[in-house]
Design a protein around this motif. Structure first.
Motif, PDB file in Angstrom:
ATOM      1  N   ARG A 117       1.369  -1.349  -0.190  1.00 31.47           N
ATOM      2  CA  ARG A 117      -0.074  -0.140   0.073  1.00 31.47           C
ATOM      3  C   ARG A 117       0.911   1.088   0.195  1.00 31.47           C
ATOM      4  O   ARG A 117       0.398   2.620  -0.650  1.00 31.47           O
ATOM      5  N   GLU A 118       1.831   0.895   0.636  1.00 29.76           N
ATOM      6  CA  GLU A 118       2.756   2.429   1.081  1.00 29.76           C
ATOM      7  C   GLU A 118       3.690   2.787  -0.572  1.00 29.76           C
ATOM      8  O   GLU A 118       3.768   1.192  -1.231  1.00 29.76           O
ATOM      9  N   ARG A 119       4.072   4.007  -0.766  1.00 28.22           N
ATOM     10  CA  ARG A 119       4.746   3.497  -1.957  1.00 28.22           C
ATOM     11  C   ARG A 119       6.821   3.290  -1.409  1.00 28.22           C
ATOM     12  O   ARG A 119       7.057   3.398  -2.778  1.00 28.22           O
ATOM     13  N   ASP A 163      11.705  -1.803   8.120  1.00 29.67           N
ATOM     14  CA  ASP A 163      11.378  -2.487   9.500  1.00 29.67           C
ATOM     15  C   ASP A 163      11.098  -0.789  10.505  1.00 29.67           C
ATOM     16  O   ASP A 163      11.434   0.039  10.079  1.00 29.67           O
ATOM     17  N   ARG A 164       9.837  -1.201  10.979  1.00 34.45           N
ATOM     18  CA  ARG A 164       9.986  -0.698  11.656  1.00 34.45           C
ATOM     19  C   ARG A 164       9.895   0.214  12.698  1.00 34.45           C
ATOM     20  O   ARG A 164       9.608   0.471  13.732  1.00 34.45           O
ATOM     21  N   PRO A 165      10.437  -0.761  13.352  1.00 33.48           N
ATOM     22  CA  PRO A 165      10.893  -0.889  15.353  1.00 33.48           C
ATOM     23  C   PRO A 165      12.035   0.893  15.287  1.00 33.48           C
ATOM     24  O   PRO A 165      11.675   1.090  16.078  1.00 33.48           O
ATOM     25  N   SER A 169      10.233   4.287  15.892  1.00 32.39           N
ATOM     26  CA  SER A 169      10.509   5.135  16.956  1.00 32.39           C
ATOM     27  C   SER A 169      11.760   5.084  18.513  1.00 32.39           C
ATOM     28  O   SER A 169      12.056   5.400  18.826  1.00 32.39           O
ATOM     29  N   LYS A 170      12.836   5.141  17.673  1.00 34.74           N
ATOM     30  CA  LYS A 170      13.720   4.868  18.568  1.00 34.74           C
ATOM     31  C   LYS A 170      15.184   5.645  17.250  1.00 34.74           C
ATOM     32  O   LYS A 170      15.142   7.171  17.592  1.00 34.74           O
ATOM     33  N   ALA A 171      15.435   5.021  16.109  1.00 29.81           N
ATOM     34  CA  ALA A 171      16.823   5.785  15.602  1.00 29.81           C
ATOM     35  C   ALA A 171      16.141   6.894  14.424  1.00 29.81           C
ATOM     36  O   ALA A 171      16.501   7.947  14.773  1.00 29.81           O
ATOM     37  N   LEU A 223       1.737   6.560  15.120  1.00 30.64           N
ATOM     38  CA  LEU A 223       2.919   6.303  14.678  1.00 30.64           C
ATOM     39  C   LEU A 223       3.112   5.364  13.719  1.00 30.64           C
ATOM     40  O   LEU A 223       3.284   3.838  14.443  1.00 30.64           O
ATOM     41  N   ARG A 224       2.959   4.657  12.721  1.00 27.88           N
ATOM     42  CA  ARG A 224       3.277   3.544  12.037  1.00 27.88           C
ATOM     43  C   ARG A 224       4.106   3.471  11.245  1.00 27.88           C
ATOM     44  O   ARG A 224       5.126   2.044  10.455  1.00 27.88           O
ATOM     45  N   THR A 225       3.916   4.599  10.516  1.00 28.81           N
ATOM     46  CA  THR A 225       4.741   4.496   8.974  1.00 28.81           C
ATOM     47  C   THR A 225       5.843   5.554   8.649  1.00 28.81           C
ATOM     48  O   THR A 225       6.605   6.190   9.756  1.00 28.81           O
ATOM     49  N   GLY A 282       2.394 -12.927  10.268  1.00 27.76           N
ATOM     50  CA  GLY A 282       3.144 -10.751  11.085  1.00 27.76           C
ATOM     51  C   GLY A 282       1.859 -10.549  11.592  1.00 27.76           C
ATOM     52  O   GLY A 282       1.195 -11.034  12.177  1.00 27.76           O
ATOM     53  N   ASP A 283       1.598  -9.022  12.515  1.00 27.78           N
ATOM     54  CA  ASP A 283       1.110  -8.911  12.554  1.00 27.78           C
ATOM     55  C   ASP A 283      -0.867  -8.750  11.867  1.00 27.78           C
ATOM     56  O   ASP A 283      -1.317  -8.618  13.553  1.00 27.78           O
ATOM     57  N   CYS A 284      -0.842  -9.212  11.356  1.00 31.02           N
ATOM     58  CA  CYS A 284      -2.147  -9.336  11.476  1.00 31.02           C
ATOM     59  C   CYS A 284      -2.826 -11.026  10.441  1.00 31.02           C
ATOM     60  O   CYS A 284      -4.231 -10.782  10.889  1.00 31.02           O
TER      61      CYS A 284
HETATM   62  P1  FAD Z   1       3.454  -4.856   8.816  1.00 34.38           P
HETATM   63  O1  FAD Z   1       5.320  -3.972   9.204  1.00 34.38           O
HETATM   64  O2  FAD Z   1       2.577  -3.255   9.091  1.00 34.38           O
HETATM   65  O3  FAD Z   1       3.564  -4.047   7.193  1.00 34.38           O
HETATM   66  C1  FAD Z   1       2.307  -4.436   6.051  1.00 34.38           C
HETATM   67  C2  FAD Z   1       2.114  -3.865   5.117  1.00 34.38           C
HETATM   68  O4  FAD Z   1       0.797  -4.366   4.823  1.00 34.38           O
HETATM   69  C3  FAD Z   1       2.311  -2.231   5.671  1.00 34.38           C
HETATM   70  O5  FAD Z   1       3.139  -1.930   4.498  1.00 34.38           O
HETATM   71  C4  FAD Z   1       0.820  -1.731   4.976  1.00 34.38           C
HETATM   72  O6  FAD Z   1       0.421  -0.497   4.676  1.00 34.38           O
HETATM   73  C5  FAD Z   1       0.300  -3.086   3.714  1.00 34.38           C
HETATM   74  N1  FAD Z   1      -0.537  -3.038   3.685  1.00 34.38           N
HETATM   75  C6  FAD Z   1      -1.663  -3.221   4.561  1.00 34.38           C
HETATM   76  N2  FAD Z   1      -3.597  -3.168   3.896  1.00 34.38           N
HETATM   77  C7  FAD Z   1      -2.595  -3.511   2.522  1.00 34.38           C
HETATM   78  C8  FAD Z   1      -3.358  -3.861   1.656  1.00 34.38           C
HETATM   79  N3  FAD Z   1      -4.762  -3.909   1.170  1.00 34.38           N
HETATM   80  N4  FAD Z   1      -3.031  -3.779   0.824  1.00 34.38           N
HETATM   81  C9  FAD Z   1      -1.187  -3.922   0.136  1.00 34.38           C
HETATM   82  N5  FAD Z   1      -1.190  -3.892   1.440  1.00 34.38           N
HETATM   83  C10 FAD Z   1      -0.983  -3.773   2.407  1.00 34.38           C
HETATM   84  N6  FAD Z   1       8.551  -4.624  17.681  1.00 34.38           N
HETATM   85  C11 FAD Z   1       9.367  -4.898  18.433  1.00 34.38           C
HETATM   86  O7  FAD Z   1       9.124  -6.730  19.007  1.00 34.38           O
HETATM   87  N7  FAD Z   1       9.902  -4.741  18.852  1.00 34.38           N
HETATM   88  C12 FAD Z   1       9.966  -2.914  18.894  1.00 34.38           C
HETATM   89  O8  FAD Z   1      10.934  -2.358  19.497  1.00 34.38           O
HETATM   90  C13 FAD Z   1       9.193  -2.481  17.512  1.00 34.38           C
HETATM   91  N8  FAD Z   1       9.146  -1.499  17.372  1.00 34.38           N
HETATM   92  C14 FAD Z   1       7.969  -0.837  16.777  1.00 34.38           C
HETATM   93  C15 FAD Z   1       7.560   0.657  16.613  1.00 34.38           C
HETATM   94  C16 FAD Z   1       7.156   0.979  15.979  1.00 34.38           C
HETATM   95  C17 FAD Z   1       6.839   2.382  15.679  1.00 34.38           C
HETATM   96  C18 FAD Z   1       5.996  -0.166  14.902  1.00 34.38           C
HETATM   97  C19 FAD Z   1       4.986   0.694  14.418  1.00 34.38           C
HETATM   98  C20 FAD Z   1       6.323  -1.179  15.422  1.00 34.38           C
HETATM   99  C21 FAD Z   1       6.763  -1.537  16.456  1.00 34.38           C
HETATM  100  N9  FAD Z   1       7.249  -3.180  16.693  1.00 34.38           N
HETATM  101  C22 FAD Z   1       8.107  -3.670  17.465  1.00 34.38           C
HETATM  102  C23 FAD Z   1       6.039  -3.543  15.538  1.00 34.38           C
HETATM  103  C24 FAD Z   1       6.717  -4.716  14.367  1.00 34.38           C
HETATM  104  O9  FAD Z   1       7.517  -3.617  13.757  1.00 34.38           O
HETATM  105  C25 FAD Z   1       5.377  -5.177  13.852  1.00 34.38           C
HETATM  106  O10 FAD Z   1       5.350  -6.574  14.591  1.00 34.38           O
HETATM  107  C26 FAD Z   1       6.207  -5.398  11.950  1.00 34.38           C
HETATM  108  O11 FAD Z   1       6.777  -4.570  11.491  1.00 34.38           O
HETATM  109  C27 FAD Z   1       4.623  -6.400  12.111  1.00 34.38           C
HETATM  110  O12 FAD Z   1       5.361  -6.699  10.303  1.00 34.38           O
HETATM  111  P2  FAD Z   1       4.049  -6.833   9.325  1.00 34.38           P
HETATM  112  O13 FAD Z   1       5.441  -7.364   8.111  1.00 34.38           O
HETATM  113  O14 FAD Z   1       3.309  -8.225   9.719  1.00 34.38           O
HETATM  114  O15 FAD Z   1       3.012  -5.270   9.474  1.00 34.38           O
END
Ligand code: FAD
Length: 385
Positions: free
Chosen positions: A34-36, A41-43, A46-48, A116-118, A257-259
């Motif tokens: 979805r993003e451009r 990495d997301r961690p 909120s840090k560096a 703060l997600r992206t 992952g998160d979903c």
């Molecule tokens: P995401 O990283 O959310 O990636 C999913 C991607 O799918 C996104 O880019 C989204 O735009 C895209 N998407 C969504 N819907 C659609 C769609 N319909 N079509 C196409 N694309 C879509 N975890 C730790 O263990 N320690 C930490 O210190 C820590 N710090 C974090 C700090 C922040 C600011 C954040 C936001 C998260 C942090 N996390 C941390 C959690 C960790 O980053 C997440 O668990 C991890 O990013 C999950 O990865 P993912 O690929 O499942 O989801």
């Protein structure tokens, strides 16, 4: 299987692509994001990145070299068996990976609120964290604490508004959360304070009080990003429901992952873990499952947080614990350990005691019983308890 479509270009999506290739899949792979941005990495956001030590956190994977048709800025809109409808038209698949992560929850109100997600969120917020800025952070969970750390360091006047009785109470319980209160030195920490709305110029609390702020950051949690699946013939309950192989209810579909809300063999319950380690390691199992191999995802969940100069690490599943014990100095380095009724380790939370975390995680995996009397002595290493 000829064509795998990966929806979501975060860590879980990228790692699944890598795992498919390393397991020998030579067919077509399409990844929608979805993003451009290319995957990052997301961690570090909120840090560096928030503190200005880094500008980005891109993942080094060479998608072109892996033969992936990566389509940034393209979202999946809906799903029916064998077909993903995207913002650019329909895409047929033989195998589908759902890796859409999670989206931040926002509060009601007309005032501006940052989340703060992206990577873009992080850059936007970073530009606002200037000396003297009044910053109200809603939520003293993991994200709220890390944002408060960066805002205080940037010289902002920080208020943290938390509905619970202590920071981190929702995540690890009020008793442990209360031990982190002292870290909020110089921050106006308001506990038991419910937000009514985010208004122009600040935050209105239930009861009428108003917290003036130039910047309002909402960090009250996330929801699995599965709205696009609302009309699909696939089980959803707090995310995409999967079995222990990460297989969703629709044939040919896995979720990571998160979903993903997967069945944990170890804890005999369904877990959805919104942490980096799961997005890193679940994809190998998802890829194996998609390729018809027999693999089980059965981790001891792990995460970390860096807040107020402390490294907080957690492993396990504390709801499985019955007794909470502590090791170390509550004002310095300490750990909390949860024991089951029969003295197995259910979870460990370590503050600046990385060895407790590493050993604890292994002990949880092995099911070893511990001696509670030895455990509370911080000089005795966990593996000798
Ligand atoms: P995401 O990283 O959310 O990636 C999913 C991607 O799918 C996104 O880019 C989204 O735009 C895209 N998407 C969504 N819907 C659609 C769609 N319909 N079509 C196409 N694309 C879509 N975890 C730790 O263990 N320690 C930490 O210190 C820590 N710090 C974090 C700090 C922040 C600011 C954040 C936001 C998260 C942090 N996390 C941390 C959690 C960790 O980053 C997440 O668990 C991890 O990013 C999950 O990865 P993912 O690929 O499942 O989801």
């Amino acid at each position: 299987m000829n064509h795998v479509v990966v929806v979501g270009a975060g860590l879980a999506g990228v790692r699944t692509v890598e795992a498919l290739r390393s397991r020998g899949f030579t067919g077509r792979v399409t990844m929608l994001g979805r993003e451009r941005h290319r995957p990052y990495d997301r961690p570090p956001l909120s840090k560096a990145v928030l503190s200005g030590e880094a500008d980005d956190s891109y993942i080094g994977t060479d998608l072109a070299a892996l033969g992936v048709d990566f389509q940034p800025g393209v979202s999946a809109k809906s799903l029916r068996a064998g077909v993903v409808e995207t913002t650019e038209g329909e895409l047929g698949y033989d195998g589908l990976v759902i890796a859409t992560g999670a989206d931040p929850i926002r509060l009601p109100g007309d005032g501006p609120q940052q989340v703060l997600r992206t990577l873009d969120d992080a850059h936007e917020l970073r530009a606002m964290l200037v000396p003297g800025a009044r910053v109200a952070i809603i939520g003293a969970g993991w994200i709220g604490a890390e944002v408060a750390t960066a805002a205080r360091r940037a010289g902002c006047a920080v208020t943290v508004v938390e509905a619970g009785p202590a920071p981190l109470a929702t995540a690890v319980g009020a008793e442990i959360g209360a031990r982190t209160e002292r870290w909020y030195d110089g921050i106006d920490l308001r506990l038991g304070a419910m937000v009514d709305s985010v208004d122009e110029g600040g935050v209105r609390l239930v009861g009428g009080a108003f917290v003036d702020a130039h910047v309002v950051v909402t960090g009250i949690g996330v929801r699995p990003a599965v709205e696009w699946l609302a009309d699909a013939d696939i089980d959803l309950h707090n995310g995409v429901v999967t079995d222990e192989h990460l297989r969703a209810s629709l044939p040919g579909v896995v979720a990571v992952g998160d979903c993903a809300a997967w069945w944990s063999r170890r804890w005999q319950t369904r877990l959805r873990v919104e942490h980096w380690d799961s997005a890193l390691n679940a994809p190998d199992v998802a890829a194996a499952t998609l390729l018809g191999e027999d693999a089980v995802y059965d981790p001891v969940p792990y995460f970390w947080s860096e807040q107020f100069g402390h490294m907080v690490q957690y492993a396990g599943h504390h709801p499985a614990g019955e007794r909470l014990l502590y090791r170390g100095d509550p004002e310095g380095k300490w750990s909390a350990v949860w024991l089951t009724a029969d003295d197995a380790l259910a979870a460990v939370l370590a503050v600046d005691r990385p060895r407790d975390l590493v050993q604890g995680r292994r002990i949880i995996a092995s099911g070893q019983r511990l001696d509670a009397k030895r455990l509370v002595d911080p000089e005795v290493s966990l593996r000798d308890c």
